[in-house]
Design a protein around this motif. Sequence first.
Motif, short mmCIF file in Angstrom:
data_model
loop_
_atom_site.label_atom_id
_atom_site.label_comp_id
_atom_site.label_asym_id
_atom_site.label_seq_id
_atom_site.Cartn_x
_atom_site.Cartn_y
_atom_site.Cartn_z
N ALA A 123 41.47 33.39 25.33
CA ALA A 123 40.71 32.20 25.70
C ALA A 123 40.22 31.43 24.49
CB ALA A 123 39.51 32.60 26.55
N ALA A 124 40.26 32.05 23.32
CA ALA A 124 39.76 31.40 22.12
C ALA A 124 40.66 30.24 21.73
CB ALA A 124 39.69 32.39 20.98
N ALA A 125 40.12 29.42 20.83
CA ALA A 125 40.84 28.21 20.45
C ALA A 125 42.18 28.56 19.81
CB ALA A 125 40.01 27.41 19.47
N PRO A 180 36.05 33.21 13.05
CA PRO A 180 35.95 34.00 14.27
C PRO A 180 36.64 35.35 14.07
CG PRO A 180 37.20 31.96 14.63
CD PRO A 180 36.79 31.98 13.21
N PRO A 181 36.19 36.36 14.78
CA PRO A 181 36.78 37.67 14.59
C PRO A 181 38.25 37.67 15.02
CG PRO A 181 35.31 37.66 16.48
CD PRO A 181 35.14 36.36 15.79
N PRO A 229 39.79 36.66 21.99
CA PRO A 229 40.64 36.75 23.17
C PRO A 229 41.56 35.55 23.28
CG PRO A 229 38.49 35.95 23.76
CD PRO A 229 38.43 36.29 22.30
N VAL A 272 36.28 30.63 30.94
CA VAL A 272 36.00 32.03 31.20
C VAL A 272 34.67 32.09 31.94
CG1 VAL A 272 36.04 34.33 30.18
CG2 VAL A 272 36.80 32.36 28.84
N VAL A 326 34.00 35.35 22.59
CA VAL A 326 34.48 33.98 22.40
C VAL A 326 33.83 33.42 21.14
CG1 VAL A 326 34.74 31.69 23.43
CG2 VAL A 326 34.58 33.71 24.91
N PRO A 327 34.63 33.10 20.12
CA PRO A 327 34.05 32.53 18.90
C PRO A 327 33.38 31.18 19.21
CG PRO A 327 36.41 32.90 18.65
CD PRO A 327 36.09 33.17 20.07
N LEU A 328 32.34 30.86 18.46
CA LEU A 328 31.59 29.64 18.75
C LEU A 328 32.47 28.39 18.66
CD1 LEU A 328 28.17 30.22 16.96
CD2 LEU A 328 28.74 30.49 19.37
N ASP A 329 33.43 28.39 17.73
CA ASP A 329 34.22 27.18 17.58
C ASP A 329 35.20 26.98 18.73
OD1 ASP A 329 36.07 29.07 16.97
OD2 ASP A 329 36.51 28.34 14.95
N ALA A 330 35.32 27.97 19.60
CA ALA A 330 36.19 27.81 20.76
C ALA A 330 35.43 27.27 21.96
CB ALA A 330 36.84 29.14 21.11
N THR A 359 36.74 26.45 27.10
CA THR A 359 37.41 26.43 25.80
C THR A 359 38.63 25.52 25.94
OG1 THR A 359 39.03 28.17 26.11
CG2 THR A 359 36.79 28.88 25.59
N PRO A 360 39.18 25.10 24.82
CA PRO A 360 40.36 24.22 24.92
C PRO A 360 41.49 24.84 25.73
CG PRO A 360 39.54 24.25 22.68
CD PRO A 360 38.78 25.31 23.43
N SER A 361 41.54 26.15 25.82
CA SER A 361 42.66 26.76 26.54
C SER A 361 42.22 27.35 27.88
CB SER A 361 43.30 27.84 25.66
OG SER A 361 42.31 28.70 25.16
#
Lengths: 355, 171
Positions: free
Chosen positions: B76-78, B69-70, B74, A313, A343-347, A308-310
């Motif tokens: 780790a998400a964007a 997104p929910p 976490p 995982v 993890v959302p798909l866009d991440a 992910t950009p950050s």
Amino acid sequence: MSEGRSRPTWVDASPPALNIPLLDRLRSADGPVPLGDLPGDPAAVVADIDALAAFGFAIDRPAAGGVAYRGPSPRLCPDQIEHELGTLRVGRRLAVWSRLGSTNDVAARAASSPANDGLVVMAEEQTSGRGRRGRSFVAPPGSSLLMSALLFPPAGLAPVGPDSAAGVAWLTVVGAVAVAELVSDRTGREARVKWPNDVRVEGRKVCGVLVERAIRALSADGAETAVVVGVGLNVNVSEADFPAELRGKATSLRMLAGRDFDRSDLARDLIRRLDRWYDAVLREGPAALSPAWRARCEHLGRLVRVVTPSGAVVGRLADVDLELGLALELDREPGPAAGIVRVPLDAVTALEPGG
Amino acid sequence: MGEQGPEGKGGEPLDVKKVHYLVRLMKQYDLSDLEVTDGPYRVHLQRRGAEAAAAPAFAPAYPPAAYAPPPSAPAAAAPRPEPAAEAHSGPKTIVIESPMVGTYYSSGSPDSPPFVSIGTAVQPSTTLCIIEAMKVFTDIPAGVSGTISEILVKSGQPVEFGQPMFRVIPA
């Protein structure tokens, strides 16, 4: 008769359509069919058989034993693909080319008219097909299915904005799931979707899906977008046809099943599957696709590294869902419930096997 | 038509003619939303009404977040974008921001030239770049007429929603 003399241009503007019911009757027969058993005026039937043979179908001409279908035409047959297609959108219009730069480009050029919704562009040969980034494999002419479908999904289903990445992921999944099901049904081999857009059998790629989208206009209700779903499926391709660096990594329906396939018949099947999944999403939303995606996902249950950009995982992929994203069971955090991370798909910028 | 701003931060007075010019531009190109940074000033203009219905792809009006997104995403998400509004000297420019999250590509394929470079004259329909997410490649049109004065991202780089990508000197 000399060309252009005393012949009105509006008569016979297109060649007579092939008699596809006759073709189907011959195809489904176990052996030669006596000419007398074929419906219609015998002279007309003979003319229709001649037309099919002239197109390229391998047909034994009327003889003592009757008429026998020996195999498909080496070129794609639009009449055969369109015959009783029965789709709602995909394949409403069909254009088959012998040679193109890229079917995706031609389909995208038709996006100026909404009347082209569902247009399918196919080519026997692509000179600049994609594999957008990196290795692109050039299939031998006439060996594969190179197909692009132009679609105008409603704004809510193809958003432009902060949620666009997750919002359009289903377009890739429609293509990948449709192809994976087709490959499994036709070869009896387990075809899986490798994140996010390849279809593989036992780790060898048989198909790539490439979706391209043009933003046409924006309104208060959202963006009007045109989407091209491109599919490149290796069909009658031999191991030797692949460049050395792809051997062992790529496969084809011929290699999987040990026989050749009727590409027009496959094209019709694929168009129907694309249409069915696309329609399911239009009616019920992307969630309609999640169970099939989950069932076909190559990585499910395996240890994956999600970038992910950050940061990355690492964990076991517990679930994929077009609306909820990925669920990862973290490797180094044993404990009740604490180990599951969404993890959302866009991440997700990449998903790789291993840790 | 609604106008928000200007939000001057002191110094020389804001040139109202500039605002009128921007409003004319918005009408001309049927833009629904425009944000311009000009020295100490940050001007944000919005148009209302049906005439914005066919606005091109610049400063888009966003559809409902149907597939957001929910909220329990976490760490780790964007991260959400922080649209830059830094001061910029020189001729007045329009900043073109990324309308989506994804990977920025300057050309259609690795061996083809970039869509635009500094100095390229663009029309509203000119494709500036491609942004890829989940192997969906979205062509990003300029939405404005002008000349590219600065490219703020590199090919292959991830971009956030709202991240500035280009500066354009309006024609």
